[in-house]
Design a protein around this motif. Structure first.
Motif, mmCIF file in Angstrom:
data_model
loop_
_atom_site.group_PDB
_atom_site.id
_atom_site.type_symbol
_atom_site.label_atom_id
_atom_site.label_comp_id
_atom_site.label_asym_id
_atom_site.label_seq_id
_atom_site.Cartn_x
_atom_site.Cartn_y
_atom_site.Cartn_z
ATOM 1 N N VAL A 186 -13.406 9.600 44.325
ATOM 2 C CA VAL A 186 -12.089 10.223 44.300
ATOM 3 C C VAL A 186 -12.061 11.673 44.767
ATOM 4 O O VAL A 186 -11.017 12.312 44.715
ATOM 5 C CB VAL A 186 -11.469 10.129 42.886
ATOM 6 C CG1 VAL A 186 -11.321 8.678 42.475
ATOM 7 C CG2 VAL A 186 -12.291 10.880 41.873
ATOM 8 N N ASP A 187 -13.215 12.200 45.235
ATOM 9 C CA ASP A 187 -13.243 13.601 45.676
ATOM 10 C C ASP A 187 -12.276 13.810 46.852
ATOM 11 O O ASP A 187 -12.484 13.298 47.953
ATOM 12 C CB ASP A 187 -14.674 13.957 46.101
ATOM 13 C CG ASP A 187 -14.805 15.422 46.468
ATOM 14 O OD1 ASP A 187 -13.762 16.109 46.560
ATOM 15 O OD2 ASP A 187 -15.942 15.881 46.664
ATOM 16 N N ARG A 215 -18.376 21.455 31.799
ATOM 17 C CA ARG A 215 -17.644 22.077 32.909
ATOM 18 C C ARG A 215 -17.376 23.555 32.629
ATOM 19 O O ARG A 215 -17.576 24.417 33.491
ATOM 20 C CB ARG A 215 -16.312 21.341 33.138
ATOM 21 C CG ARG A 215 -15.378 22.070 34.075
ATOM 22 C CD ARG A 215 -14.096 21.306 34.311
ATOM 23 N NE ARG A 215 -13.216 21.200 33.163
ATOM 24 C CZ ARG A 215 -12.423 22.186 32.728
ATOM 25 N NH1 ARG A 215 -12.417 23.350 33.343
ATOM 26 N NH2 ARG A 215 -11.653 22.017 31.675
ATOM 27 N N ALA A 254 -9.313 20.168 41.266
ATOM 28 C CA ALA A 254 -9.152 20.983 40.059
ATOM 29 C C ALA A 254 -7.833 20.642 39.381
ATOM 30 O O ALA A 254 -7.728 20.631 38.156
ATOM 31 C CB ALA A 254 -9.208 22.463 40.403
ATOM 32 N N MET A 291 -16.655 21.123 39.076
ATOM 33 C CA MET A 291 -15.390 21.861 39.162
ATOM 34 C C MET A 291 -15.506 23.203 38.444
ATOM 35 O O MET A 291 -14.831 24.163 38.784
ATOM 36 C CB MET A 291 -14.239 21.041 38.587
ATOM 37 C CG MET A 291 -13.855 19.862 39.463
ATOM 38 S SD MET A 291 -12.477 18.959 38.738
ATOM 39 C CE MET A 291 -12.677 17.383 39.573
ATOM 40 N N GLY A 292 -16.354 23.252 37.425
ATOM 41 C CA GLY A 292 -16.592 24.509 36.734
ATOM 42 C C GLY A 292 -17.176 25.559 37.673
ATOM 43 O O GLY A 292 -17.023 26.758 37.443
ATOM 44 N N SER A 321 -6.497 17.858 39.060
ATOM 45 C CA SER A 321 -6.545 16.626 38.282
ATOM 46 C C SER A 321 -7.026 16.892 36.857
ATOM 47 O O SER A 321 -6.893 16.043 35.995
ATOM 48 C CB SER A 321 -7.432 15.592 38.970
ATOM 49 O OG SER A 321 -8.731 16.113 39.070
ATOM 50 N N LEU A 322 -7.562 18.084 36.586
ATOM 51 C CA LEU A 322 -7.933 18.452 35.218
ATOM 52 C C LEU A 322 -6.708 18.835 34.409
ATOM 53 O O LEU A 322 -6.747 18.872 33.181
ATOM 54 C CB LEU A 322 -8.901 19.634 35.223
ATOM 55 C CG LEU A 322 -10.269 19.450 35.854
ATOM 56 C CD1 LEU A 322 -10.970 20.785 35.970
ATOM 57 C CD2 LEU A 322 -11.101 18.491 35.026
ATOM 58 N N VAL A 349 -7.395 13.389 32.188
ATOM 59 C CA VAL A 349 -7.731 13.166 33.596
ATOM 60 C C VAL A 349 -7.420 11.702 33.915
ATOM 61 O O VAL A 349 -7.795 10.813 33.165
ATOM 62 C CB VAL A 349 -9.229 13.452 33.851
ATOM 63 C CG1 VAL A 349 -9.618 13.123 35.274
ATOM 64 C CG2 VAL A 349 -9.559 14.903 33.537
ATOM 65 N N GLN A 379 -16.264 18.029 29.343
ATOM 66 C CA GLN A 379 -15.389 19.194 29.530
ATOM 67 C C GLN A 379 -16.101 20.471 29.090
ATOM 68 O O GLN A 379 -15.976 21.512 29.727
ATOM 69 C CB GLN A 379 -14.080 19.013 28.750
ATOM 70 C CG GLN A 379 -13.206 17.865 29.242
ATOM 71 C CD GLN A 379 -12.529 18.152 30.570
ATOM 72 O OE1 GLN A 379 -12.538 19.287 31.070
ATOM 73 N NE2 GLN A 379 -11.934 17.133 31.173
ATOM 74 N N LEU A 407 -9.380 27.857 36.166
ATOM 75 C CA LEU A 407 -10.455 27.872 37.160
ATOM 76 C C LEU A 407 -10.115 28.804 38.323
ATOM 77 O O LEU A 407 -10.795 28.794 39.350
ATOM 78 C CB LEU A 407 -10.722 26.455 37.675
ATOM 79 C CG LEU A 407 -11.509 25.557 36.723
ATOM 80 C CD1 LEU A 407 -11.584 24.135 37.255
ATOM 81 C CD2 LEU A 407 -12.912 26.105 36.494
ATOM 82 N N ARG A 419 -1.161 14.096 39.783
ATOM 83 C CA ARG A 419 -2.337 13.781 38.986
ATOM 84 C C ARG A 419 -2.365 12.319 38.599
ATOM 85 O O ARG A 419 -2.795 11.961 37.511
ATOM 86 C CB ARG A 419 -2.366 14.645 37.716
ATOM 87 C CG ARG A 419 -2.234 16.134 37.996
ATOM 88 C CD ARG A 419 -2.314 16.941 36.742
ATOM 89 N NE ARG A 419 -3.431 16.501 35.946
ATOM 90 C CZ ARG A 419 -3.393 16.325 34.634
ATOM 91 N NH1 ARG A 419 -2.306 16.593 33.969
ATOM 92 N NH2 ARG A 419 -4.449 15.921 33.988
ATOM 93 N N GLU A 446 -18.994 15.366 39.233
ATOM 94 C CA GLU A 446 -17.884 16.003 39.970
ATOM 95 C C GLU A 446 -17.054 16.892 39.049
ATOM 96 O O GLU A 446 -16.659 17.997 39.424
ATOM 97 C CB GLU A 446 -17.001 14.930 40.627
ATOM 98 C CG GLU A 446 -17.602 14.353 41.895
ATOM 99 C CD GLU A 446 -16.858 13.125 42.424
ATOM 100 O OE1 GLU A 446 -16.979 12.837 43.617
ATOM 101 O OE2 GLU A 446 -16.173 12.444 41.637
ATOM 102 N N ILE A 447 -16.788 16.389 37.824
ATOM 103 C CA ILE A 447 -16.001 17.182 36.872
ATOM 104 C C ILE A 447 -16.753 18.469 36.515
ATOM 105 O O ILE A 447 -16.188 19.559 36.495
ATOM 106 C CB ILE A 447 -15.716 16.376 35.587
ATOM 107 C CG1 ILE A 447 -14.904 15.134 35.923
ATOM 108 C CG2 ILE A 447 -15.044 17.258 34.527
ATOM 109 C CD1 ILE A 447 -13.472 15.145 35.538
ATOM 110 N N ALA A 469 -10.580 8.829 38.739
ATOM 111 C CA ALA A 469 -11.924 8.396 38.350
ATOM 112 C C ALA A 469 -13.034 9.284 38.916
ATOM 113 O O ALA A 469 -13.931 8.817 39.597
ATOM 114 C CB ALA A 469 -12.137 6.950 38.778
ATOM 115 N N PHE A 470 -12.982 10.581 38.620
ATOM 116 C CA PHE A 470 -14.060 11.477 39.043
ATOM 117 C C PHE A 470 -15.334 11.124 38.290
ATOM 118 O O PHE A 470 -15.282 10.679 37.142
ATOM 119 C CB PHE A 470 -13.694 12.932 38.742
ATOM 120 C CG PHE A 470 -12.706 13.511 39.697
ATOM 121 C CD1 PHE A 470 -13.114 13.982 40.938
ATOM 122 C CD2 PHE A 470 -11.356 13.574 39.375
ATOM 123 C CE1 PHE A 470 -12.205 14.497 41.828
ATOM 124 C CE2 PHE A 470 -10.439 14.090 40.268
ATOM 125 C CZ PHE A 470 -10.873 14.558 41.496
#
Lengths: 265, 347
Positions: free
Chosen positions: B287-288, A148, B230, A98-99, B232-233, A86, A145, B241, B89, A94-95, A89-90
């Motif tokens: 960063v959202d 998530r 998503a 995402m899950g 960015s993962l 990644v 991770q 996802l 990304r 926030e990460i 800078a989440f």
């Protein structure tokens, strides 16, 4: 129920996975062992649906994996990949949220946030929920991770959890913690499949172990059935001594020194 | 009040103030009070207050379209920069740096030269639409090229991305140079203007021509915030996802290059806005992308309005190309990010 039926995966003329069949039921924790290049990661990509098998079928809950849309699959199985890069800078929160993306469209429900908090607590990352992911150590990032992926399937009955070397950069405590979480989820009815390198960790937690060699399934059974010095030599080409844990009476293995083949003139 | 709401409020208020002041600036100075009265008349207020006909004329014909253009181009560049960074990304993916703007400008230049040859003039709205479309397609081709080149195994490689950008910038520059040899004097002047970036060509026609190409991405891209997060993962992770990765990539690239293409078509290459704007927003609200996308459109519009005011006043009556100002601000930031992230960029 996850059924893999004679899976073969070829790239060009190279067969990475050869005719592998197995199935696992809800409640089972399956660990896949094998040397580098044995086909673990290729098999993993087939199971996660990232790659299509050249021949063979995978069924999840009685339906071909290929017949699911990506959105449907996201509500049935979570995948923890080996590499997660990644650059933005989440924050940790926030990460992890995402899950929950597959579960809400615009704004998260209270339940989504509660689940995110639960899994962050479980994986020990809640203390840095508001920190930037980029400032964390490798092991901390890996736990984020994991959180998530857990958030994604936490409330899904009989979900499938796939993990590719989930403990690679974790310290001893979190290696145990991660496998303990996997075990707990399997007891809750999940199907858990994990690739590991540590034979003893596998022996400690697995309900079942599959050992791969040269793309084929070499051994398949409980830890007591398949973990032996002979089998470990067959798959890893390393000699080891077997000991018995006096407390659990489980076997564990300590590899012997290898002699290097260096040509001295 | 949350940070995000506060930022939106500040940006919107600043945008109104900056626009009003910008309308007053120029060879004919219009007092801010007069600007406000003339604008109010348009919505039926102060109908009886007398205003100078000269002021009204200058405002309507020169200043309003120029400010409108600045707002549109700035919003387009700001939001497109954020979107492109989301797809690549990486916070260093700036449309100007990685050759997207150059691709747009090359197509624009080709169309200027060809269109003038074929239809003897490029003055009507249709001509501008054609120009915008051309720039859009050039931007799209460049974006897809850099994307494909910089990607291995579903991951995009920063160094390769920037190097591919250098190559595409050089190629587009060389081809543009080649075309200048078959261009006549008038076309040459147009082309030079393209290379430096300027809002001087703003008319109601150009504003109308690019308005849809800017408004579509500005309205649609903020809906892709979750998907870009998503992304960015990693592409594989985004698919796991439940995202249709290829479809999202295509949609975002089309929308982002539509914005960049429209901006380049009427104002040339104004670089570093797509880097400065998202970076500044992220400093304030994180960063959202759900918020960075719309906020980038607002800050882009504000930044370009301010930069345009600067370049019209610093050495008045001569006008500096606006691209000079944005590059002066943008390059130090770019170098700063490079130095700060040096360790992470080692491959």
């Amino acid at each position: 129920m996850l059924i893999a039926d004679s899976l073969t995966f070829e790239i060009g003329k190279r067969s990475l996975v050869k005719d592998i069949s197995f199935s696992i039921r809800p409640g089972e924790l399956l660990i896949i062992l094998g040397a580098n290049g044995a086909g673990k990661s290729s098999l993993f990509r087939l199971l996660s649906g990232e790659k299509m098998p050249t021949r063979g079928h995978i069924q999840l809950h009685g339906k071909e994996i290929a017949a699911y849309t990506v959105a449907e699959l996201a509500l049935k199985r979570g995948v923890l990949n080996q590499q997660n890069i990644v650059n933005m800078a989440f924050t940790v929160m926030e990460i992890v949220m995402m899950g929950r993306y597959p579960h809400y469209s615009n704004s998260p429900a209270v339940k989504d946030i509660e689940i995110a908090q639960q899994v962050m607590e479980l994986t020990g990352v809640i203390d840095f929920a508001d920190r930037s992911y980029l400032t964390l150590s490798g092991g901390e990032q890996q736990r984020v991770q994991l959180a998530r992926v857990l958030a994604q399937i936490w409330d899904v009955p009989n979900a499938l959890l796939l993990m590719d070397e989930p403990v690679a950069s974790l310290d001893l405590q979190y290696q145990q913690q991660t496998l303990a979480i996997a075990k707990m989820l399997s007891k809750r009815g999940f199907m858990v499949v994990s690739i590991l390198h540590d034979i003893n960790l596998a022996g400690q937690y697995a309900d079942r172990i599959i050992m791969l060699k040269n793309g084929r399934k070499w051994y398949d059974g409980t830890a007591a059935e398949v973990l032996s010095s002979k089998n470990i030599y067959d798959v890893f080409e390393i000699n080891s001594d077997v000991y018995t844990n006096p407390r659990t009476l489980k076997h564990f293995f300590i590899p012997r020194n290898v002699s290097l083949n260096i040509n001295s003139q | 009040m949350s940070k995000k709401v506060l930022l939106y409020l500040v940006l919107i208020i600043a945008l109104f103030i900056a626009s009003a002041f910008s309308m007053g600036l120029g060879a004919v100075k219009i007092p801010i009070k007069e600007v406000l009265i003339i604008l109010s008349k348009k919505i039926g207020l102060f109908a009886d207050t007398p205003v100078s006909a000269q002021y009204e004329g200058v405002l309507n014909i020169v200043r309003l379209p120029r400010v409108a253009m600045g707002l549109l181009v700035g919003a387009a560049l700001g939001i497109s920069g954020t979107a492109v960074q989301g797809i690549f990304r990486n916070p260093l993916a700036e449309p100007g740096l990685i050759g997207i703007s150059a691709g747009a400008s090359l197509m624009a230049v080709i169309i200027i030269v060809l269109e003038v040859a074929l239809f003897a003039g490029l003055s009507n709205l249709l001509g501008y639409y054609l120009l915008a479309f051309g720039a859009f397609s050039g931007a799209g081709i460049a974006a897809m090229l850099v994307y494909q080149i910089s990607r291995t195994d579903g991951k995009s490689n920063v160094a390769t991305m920037l190097l591919a950008g250098i190559a595409i910038n050089a190629l587009a520059g060389a081809l543009t140079g080649l075309i200048t040899y078959i261009a006549d004097d008038q076309q040459l002047r147009n082309i030079t203007f393209w290379m430096l970036g300027s809002l001087a060509g703003a008319t109601w026609e150009t504003v109308l021509a690019i308005a849809p190409f800017v408004l579509i991405p500005v309205l649609l891209l903020p809906r892709m915030g979750k998907a870009l997060n998503a992304f960015s993962l990693g592409e594989v992770q985004a698919a796991q996802l439940g995202l249709k990765v290829n479809q999202i990539k295509r949609n975002v690239v089309v929308l982002a290059t539509m914005g960049v293409g429209a901006a380049v078509a009427v104002s040339g290459i104004i670089s570093f806005v797509g880097l400065l704007v998202p970076h500044t927003i992220r400093l304030f609200i994180g960063v959202d992308n759900k918020h960075v996308l719309p906020a980038s459109a607002l800050l882009g519009a504000l930044m370009l309005t301010l930069a345009d005011m600067l370049c019209r006043t610093i050495i008045a009556p001569i006008e500096l190309p606006i691209g000079v100002i944005t590059a002066l601000l943008g390059t130090p930031l770019f170098l700063y990010i490079l130095i700060k992230d040096k360790k992470k960029l080692v491959l």
